[in-house]
Design an enzyme around this catalytic site. Sequence first.
Site, PDB file in Angstrom:
ATOM      1  N   GLU A 164       0.838  -1.211   0.000  1.00 52.48           N
ATOM      2  CA  GLU A 164       0.000   0.000   0.000  1.00 52.48           C
ATOM      3  C   GLU A 164       0.868   1.254   0.000  1.00 52.48           C
ATOM      4  OE1 GLU A 164      -2.847  -0.544   3.180  1.00 52.48           O
ATOM      5  OE2 GLU A 164      -3.889  -2.075   2.019  1.00 52.48           O
ATOM      6  N   CYS A 179      -1.937  -4.808  -5.590  1.00 51.37           N
ATOM      7  CA  CYS A 179      -2.488  -6.024  -4.980  1.00 51.37           C
ATOM      8  C   CYS A 179      -1.443  -7.136  -4.971  1.00 51.37           C
ATOM      9  CB  CYS A 179      -3.693  -6.515  -5.773  1.00 51.37           C
ATOM     10  SG  CYS A 179      -5.134  -5.462  -5.670  1.00 51.37           S
ATOM     11  N   GLU A 230      -1.693 -10.225  -5.955  1.00 49.31           N
ATOM     12  CA  GLU A 230      -1.655 -11.023  -7.181  1.00 49.31           C
ATOM     13  C   GLU A 230      -0.736 -10.380  -8.209  1.00 49.31           C
ATOM     14  OE1 GLU A 230      -4.247  -9.935  -5.485  1.00 49.31           O
ATOM     15  OE2 GLU A 230      -6.020 -11.189  -5.719  1.00 49.31           O
TER      16      GLU A 230
HETATM   17  N1  THU Z   1      -6.085  -6.542  -2.276  1.00 54.12           N
HETATM   18  C1  THU Z   1      -5.242  -7.454  -2.853  1.00 54.12           C
HETATM   19  O1  THU Z   1      -4.031  -7.451  -2.585  1.00 54.12           O
HETATM   20  N2  THU Z   1      -5.788  -8.331  -3.723  1.00 54.12           N
HETATM   21  C2  THU Z   1      -7.101  -8.362  -4.064  1.00 54.12           C
HETATM   22  O2  THU Z   1      -7.462  -9.102  -4.965  1.00 54.12           O
HETATM   23  C3  THU Z   1      -8.064  -7.559  -3.326  1.00 54.12           C
HETATM   24  C4  THU Z   1      -7.492  -6.431  -2.547  1.00 54.12           C
HETATM   25  C5  THU Z   1      -5.494  -5.574  -1.341  1.00 54.12           C
HETATM   26  C6  THU Z   1      -5.421  -4.174  -1.865  1.00 54.12           C
HETATM   27  C7  THU Z   1      -5.373  -3.367  -0.583  1.00 54.12           C
HETATM   28  O3  THU Z   1      -4.012  -3.284  -0.155  1.00 54.12           O
HETATM   29  C8  THU Z   1      -6.139  -4.217   0.408  1.00 54.12           C
HETATM   30  O4  THU Z   1      -6.256  -5.501  -0.175  1.00 54.12           O
HETATM   31  C9  THU Z   1      -7.512  -3.675   0.733  1.00 54.12           C
HETATM   32  O5  THU Z   1      -8.221  -3.403  -0.419  1.00 54.12           O
END
Ligand code: THU
Length: 157
Positions: free
Chosen positions: A61, A70, A72
């Site tokens: 983040e 994210c 993935e």
């Molecule tokens: N997030 C992921 O890493 N992968 C996803 O598929 C859904 C959301 C993360 C993004 C952010 O850092 C946190 O989850 C909350 O949205």
Amino acid sequence: MSTFSFNYSTVNKASLTPQYATLLLRAEEALLLSYSPYSRFRVGAALLLANGSYRLGANQENASYPAGICAERAAIAGINPLNPEHKIVAIAITYSTEGHFDSPVAPCGICRQVLLEIEHAQQSAIEIYLSSPSGRVLKIDTAEHLLPFHFSKGNLD
Ligand code: THU
């Protein structure tokens, strides 16, 4: 009227081969890489590649929220989808948070789009394992099923 439907299965972890059991464990290990001071929602992803290796990624983040990435896509950023050794056979995704525990995490729309692009580039399906802290795991056979009516390279040709 037309209908789109897809299959998913609940995974019995005891029946997984060692390679897939390891994949799920590696996704949990990836949670340690998460930098998520804003959402406090840690996401871990592990890729199983055609050469038998694993690649990990976690959400990163940022104070400028859209700059975050994210789990993935963090994992995928380290591979070349056109390298046959790097073909993604499967991805496992898990999370940890202070609140809910039982629903398996579902990839966001952008990650679905990215997984689909890779499926097309590598010309083979990616198995997707969605896991929850409580241990529930769902399996979906292809990113194609996560994103019906998608926009893809074919639209640009
Ligand atoms: N997030 C992921 O890493 N992968 C996803 O598929 C859904 C959301 C993360 C993004 C952010 O850092 C946190 O989850 C909350 O949205």
